[in-house]
Design a protein around this motif. Sequence first.
Motif, mmCIF file in Angstrom:
data_model
loop_
_atom_site.group_PDB
_atom_site.id
_atom_site.type_symbol
_atom_site.label_atom_id
_atom_site.label_comp_id
_atom_site.label_asym_id
_atom_site.label_seq_id
_atom_site.Cartn_x
_atom_site.Cartn_y
_atom_site.Cartn_z
ATOM 1 N N ARG A 118 44.374 54.882 43.906
ATOM 2 C CA ARG A 118 43.374 54.790 42.838
ATOM 3 C C ARG A 118 42.015 55.160 43.410
ATOM 4 O O ARG A 118 41.772 54.978 44.613
ATOM 5 N N THR B 207 37.142 48.108 30.690
ATOM 6 C CA THR B 207 37.989 48.147 31.886
ATOM 7 C C THR B 207 37.440 49.076 32.958
ATOM 8 O O THR B 207 37.831 48.988 34.111
ATOM 9 N N GLN C 11 38.212 52.131 33.118
ATOM 10 C CA GLN C 11 39.272 53.097 33.401
ATOM 11 C C GLN C 11 39.034 54.385 32.629
ATOM 12 O O GLN C 11 38.657 54.360 31.447
ATOM 13 N N THR D 289 44.489 56.846 36.987
ATOM 14 C CA THR D 289 44.257 55.926 38.097
ATOM 15 C C THR D 289 42.819 56.036 38.616
ATOM 16 O O THR D 289 42.513 55.584 39.712
ATOM 17 N N PHE E 159 38.722 55.278 38.008
ATOM 18 C CA PHE E 159 37.790 54.370 37.354
ATOM 19 C C PHE E 159 36.364 54.847 37.675
ATOM 20 O O PHE E 159 36.145 55.609 38.612
ATOM 21 N N ASN F 234 40.077 46.170 38.812
ATOM 22 C CA ASN F 234 41.140 46.821 38.048
ATOM 23 C C ASN F 234 41.830 47.918 38.843
ATOM 24 O O ASN F 234 43.036 48.135 38.704
ATOM 25 N N PHE G 18 45.800 47.785 39.457
ATOM 26 C CA PHE G 18 46.508 48.770 38.632
ATOM 27 C C PHE G 18 48.013 48.717 38.915
ATOM 28 O O PHE G 18 48.412 48.615 40.068
ATOM 29 N N VAL H 39 45.783 46.392 34.387
ATOM 30 C CA VAL H 39 44.362 46.541 34.093
ATOM 31 C C VAL H 39 43.949 45.501 33.055
ATOM 32 O O VAL H 39 44.568 45.388 31.999
ATOM 33 N N GLN H 40 42.894 44.746 33.363
ATOM 34 C CA GLN H 40 42.426 43.684 32.482
ATOM 35 C C GLN H 40 41.111 44.080 31.811
ATOM 36 O O GLN H 40 40.174 44.526 32.481
#
Length: 478
Positions: free
Chosen positions: A137, A298, A300, A305, A307, A332, A336, A339-340
Motif C-alpha cells: 500500500r 477513509t 482511500q 491500495t 491513500f 487504513n 487494508f 478500511v474503516q
Amino acid sequence: MKDMKVDVAVIGAGTAGMAAFRAARLAGASAVLIESGEFGTTCARVGCMPSKLLLAAANGLHEARSLAARGIEGTHALEVNREHALDYVRRERDHFVKSVLDEVESFPDDCIVRGQARFESPTRLMVGDDTRIEAARVVIATGAAPSVPDELKVFGDKLITSDDLFELHALPAKIAVFGAGPIALELGQALARLDVDVFVFGKGGSVAALTDAPVRDALREALADEFYFDPDAKFDAMSLEDDQPTLRFTSPGGEPRTERFDFVLAATGRAPNLKALALDKTGIALNDKGVPLFDETTMQCGDSTIFIAGDCDGTRPWLHDSADEGKLAGDNAARFPDVQAIKRKVPFSLVFCEPQVVIVGASYDDLEKQMTVTGEASFEDQGRSRVMRQNRGLLHVYADAKTGKLRGAQGCGPAMEHLGHLLAWALQLDLTLDEMLKLPFYHPVVEEGLRSALKDADMKCYEQRSETPPALASAAGG
C-alpha cells in the motif's frame, strides 16, 4: 539497484506523512518514509510558525505605538531594525524546525528513504535512480508548493513567495503583495506594521475566502485603514524597470497610479505537489486538476491500495486536518483491506490578521437560505473589544430555522481564534442555539459578542416558529 519490500510506503515527510508513518507502524505494518526535500514540515519552516512570529513582532510594535491614546507617551519613537526582525524570526523558526528534526532522527535509519519517488505501478515505486520499493500500500502525502501566476514572472529575481520571504537579509522598504487569502493578509499586515510600505492586490474581490459579503466587507474596510488594499485590482501594465518591479494600475477610486517596489510577493495560493509522481501509472481516477479522487472518510483513492493525505489532496489546507488525514490514511493503509470510515471533524479555519477571521462549519454558499437564519453581532461597540481597542469586525452565525441547530459561522473581529473553537466544538457536538445560550458567559469578555449573535439568531428562529425561545428568555443580557 537497492530493492526494498514493505507493507506501507509513505511519500512525503511533512505533517500528514509523518502522521501516516507513525500510524502505520503503530498498527503493526512495516513502513518507509520517503522524502525528496528538507525535513521539517511546511508549517514549521515556511508556514504557520514563521508567519505567526513575524505577526507577533509586528503586533507588539503596533500595540506599543497605540498606547498614546491611553495616555502612555513616548511610544512613537520606536523603530524597526529591519535586519534584526528577520533574524529573530529565523532563530525562533529554527527552534520549531528542530523539534521536527529530532523526531525524524528518532526513526530507524532503514525506514527513511531520500529521493524523488515516482510510480512504476500501483504497488511499485522508484526513488531516485537507485532504489525500487515494492509496497503493498502507498500513502501520498507530498504537500503543496506556492502557485505563481505566469504574469508575475516578469519580475524575475525580484519576485518572491512566502517560502522565500523569511530568508531575506532585511525587510524591504516597499513591497507589492499579490493575493487576498490568508497568507497574503497575514504577511501583508505584518510587514505594514513593521514599517514596510505595503500594497496588497487581490483578484475578483475575494478576501480571506469569506463568502458572506457583509463580513467580507467589514474585513476589507478594516485592513484598508492600515495599508493599500484592493481585492479586485485592475492593472494596465507590469514590468521590471531599472531593476525595480513597476506596476501601473487603477485605484478603487478610479485614479491611474504608477508605483515601484523593492520586491513582489506572490501569495496567490499553493498547489498540490503531484506532477513528479507519475500518477498515470497508478490507474486511479484524477480530477480536472490532476488530484486523485478519494473518500475523505477513509482517505482511500477509489478502491485501490493507494491513500492520500494532507495539502496534496486539495481539500483542507490546515495543519490539524493534515495530521488527522495522515493518521487516518496510515492506519487504513496498514489495515487494508479492512478500511474503516470515520466522521470527519467540523471544517474550521482561521486567519491571524487583525481583525482575525474565522470560517467554521457549512459553507455559507451551500446553505439553503430560506431554511437558515443568520445571527449578527458587531464588535464596534462590544465592551471587552472596546477596552482592548480592537473594536472592529462582524460575526455571523447560521442556524437551521426550524430546529435551531447551529450550521456554521463566518466572522472577523478580536479573539476569533477563541470564538472559532467554541463554535467548532458546538457544531461538533450538534448543539442548538438554545443549548449554547444556556452555557455560562462571563463579563466582560469578547465571548459576549458570540452570545449576542446567538441571541439574534435565536430570536429570528422564534419569529419563524412563533414560539417562545426558552434559552433566550433565561439568558442574561450583556
